[in-house]
Design a protein around this motif. Structure first.
Motif, PDB file in Angstrom:
ATOM      1  N   UNK A   1       0.834  -1.209   0.000  1.00 30.67           N
ATOM      2  CA  UNK A   1       0.000   0.000   0.000  1.00 30.67           C
ATOM      3  C   UNK A   1       0.868   1.258   0.000  1.00 30.67           C
ATOM      4  N   UNK A   2       0.283   2.379  -0.424  1.00 30.66           N
ATOM      5  CA  UNK A   2       0.978   3.662  -0.305  1.00 30.66           C
ATOM      6  C   UNK A   2       0.872   4.169   1.134  1.00 30.66           C
ATOM      7  N   UNK A   3      -0.235   3.836   1.792  1.00 37.80           N
ATOM      8  CA  UNK A   3      -0.441   4.254   3.184  1.00 37.80           C
ATOM      9  C   UNK A   3      -1.437   3.293   3.823  1.00 37.80           C
ATOM     10  N   UNK A   4      -1.441   3.279   5.160  1.00 31.07           N
ATOM     11  CA  UNK A   4      -2.413   2.467   5.877  1.00 31.07           C
ATOM     12  C   UNK A   4      -1.798   1.239   6.509  1.00 31.07           C
ATOM     13  N   UNK A   5      -2.595   0.582   7.333  1.00 29.78           N
ATOM     14  CA  UNK A   5      -2.106  -0.597   8.054  1.00 29.78           C
ATOM     15  C   UNK A   5      -3.052  -1.784   7.848  1.00 29.78           C
ATOM     16  N   UNK A   6      -2.461  -2.969   7.887  1.00 29.59           N
ATOM     17  CA  UNK A   6      -3.221  -4.218   7.822  1.00 29.59           C
ATOM     18  C   UNK A   6      -2.728  -5.082   8.965  1.00 29.59           C
ATOM     19  N   UNK A   7      -3.659  -5.471   9.840  1.00 28.49           N
ATOM     20  CA  UNK A   7      -3.263  -6.318  10.977  1.00 28.49           C
ATOM     21  C   UNK A   7      -4.049  -7.619  10.958  1.00 28.49           C
ATOM     22  N   UNK A   8      -3.331  -8.705  11.259  1.00 30.14           N
ATOM     23  CA  UNK A   8      -3.973 -10.010  11.430  1.00 30.14           C
ATOM     24  C   UNK A   8      -3.753 -10.421  12.874  1.00 30.14           C
ATOM     25  N   UNK A   9      -4.840 -10.590  13.622  1.00 29.82           N
ATOM     26  CA  UNK A   9      -4.742 -10.860  15.061  1.00 29.82           C
ATOM     27  C   UNK A   9      -3.792  -9.879  15.743  1.00 29.82           C
ATOM     28  N   UNK A  10      -3.896  -8.629  15.344  1.00 31.56           N
ATOM     29  CA  UNK A  10      -3.121  -7.574  15.987  1.00 31.56           C
ATOM     30  C   UNK A  10      -1.715  -7.382  15.435  1.00 31.56           C
ATOM     31  N   UNK A  11      -1.263  -8.307  14.602  1.00 35.20           N
ATOM     32  CA  UNK A  11       0.116  -8.231  14.101  1.00 35.20           C
ATOM     33  C   UNK A  11       0.147  -7.584  12.720  1.00 35.20           C
ATOM     34  N   UNK A  12       1.047  -6.617  12.537  1.00 34.38           N
ATOM     35  CA  UNK A  12       1.133  -5.930  11.252  1.00 34.38           C
ATOM     36  C   UNK A  12       1.527  -6.889  10.139  1.00 34.38           C
ATOM     37  N   UNK A  13       0.742  -6.883   9.040  1.00 37.97           N
ATOM     38  CA  UNK A  13       1.077  -7.699   7.868  1.00 37.97           C
ATOM     39  C   UNK A  13       1.794  -6.884   6.818  1.00 37.97           C
TER      40      UNK A  13
END
Ligand SMILES: Nc1ncnc2c1ncn2[C@@H]1O[C@H](COP(=O)(O)OP(=O)(O)OP(=O)(O)O)[C@@H](O)[C@H]1O
Ligand SMILES: [Mg+2]
Length: 266
Positions: free
Chosen positions: A70-82
């Motif tokens: 991504x250019x910006x933003x966050x993706x978390x799986x069970x709280x962990x950054x992907x």
């Protein structure tokens, strides 16, 4: 008259999201594929992602699974950054997906297609075989046992030895889902599982996705088959031009004239 009881104000427990996306942006030159996307997926629930061609649905799956960053933003799986992790690391953490175009190995058997998991790389097996032949064999036995169990779940046990190319299209789509299930995922992303599928495979696909969700997996399904989405999903998300425009019961979304105009008017 009996006194009116005081209102109960106990908080409704909100389940923790399995997948949590915040502020996701992505553009390719002038094309905006993700524009401030916020989305959560919860264990046991099936979310249907709908929207016209080019809305950014597959791109969202590509961002989540790490095909491009991504250019910006966050993706978390069970709280962990992907975000920032390689695709196979994300798979290892419990993210599974299918592909809009199937990506099967047509000349391999159904069982072997499952054995070629998302975590295997060409050459890796040979190296490990030289270093630890017993370990490799034990791991392959375990993978085969797991594959047979997944084939049972996806009603494909009877065609385990059949070449993927010799299956009906619907069965091939089921193999795509079966491959994703090899991962013991926490979160499963299905990109148009029903496209071109009819007859018995349609019913099986619906049952399989329901059972996967019921086992506690957070599921997101992209599909143009609105009846399938309506029957299957707990909730719908409508995307257009890289943005999430609406979220709610699928029946409500598809009855909204503003959204149907965007869906069919483009
Ligand atoms: N890697 C890429 N490079 C450039 N443009 C891209 C790339 N991937 C997607 N796009 C563009 O982003 C837009 C969204 O595409 P995407 O495949 O996500 O749509 P979609 O909602 O899945 O559509 P469909 O329902 O037709 O599958 C399209 O205009 C597409 O051409
Ligand atoms: Mg797509």
């Amino acid at each position: 008259m009996a006194p009116v009881p005081a209102p109960v104000t106990a908080p409704v427990p909100v389940p923790a999201p399995v997948l949590a996306i915040e502020g996701l942006d992505k553009r390719f030159g002038g094309i905006v594929v993700a524009d401030g996307i916020d989305l959560t997926l919860t264990a046991g629930r099936i979310v249907g992602l709908i929207g016209p061609n080019g809305a950014g649905k597959t791109s969202l799956f590509n961002l989540i699974s790490g095909v491009f960053p991504p250019d910006a933003g966050t993706i978390r799986l069970d709280g962990q950054r992907l975000d920032g992790l390689a695709m196979h690391r994300r798979a290892g953490l419990g993210l599974a997906r299918t592909w809009q175009n199937l990506r099967l190995f047509p000349s391999l058997s159904v069982l072997d297609n499952l054995m070629m998991g998302p975590r295997s790389y060409p050459g890796e097996r040979l190296l490990r075989l030289a270093l630890d032949p017993g370990g490799v064999r034990r791991q392959e036995d375990e993978t085969r046992r797991r594959a047979r169990a997944v084939l049972e779940r996806t009603r494909l046990a009877g065609v385990a030895g059949t070449r993927a190319a010799d299956l009906t299209f619907g069965q091939q789509k089921l193999v795509g889902v079966a491959r994703a299930l090899m991962n013991d995922a926490r979160c499963l992303l299905l990109d148009e599982p029903m496209a071109g599928v009819e007859g018995q495979a349609y019913e099986i696909m619906q049952a399989v996705v329901r059972e996967v969700a019921a086992s506690g997996v957070a599921v997101c399904v992209v599909e143009h088959n609105v009846a399938f989405i309506r029957d299957l999903c707990d909730e719908g998300v409508f995307m257009f031009a890289g943005r999430v425009l609406a979220r709610g019961p699928v029946g409500t979304l598809i009855a909204d004239p503003r959204l149907t105009e965007l869906y069919f008017g483009t």
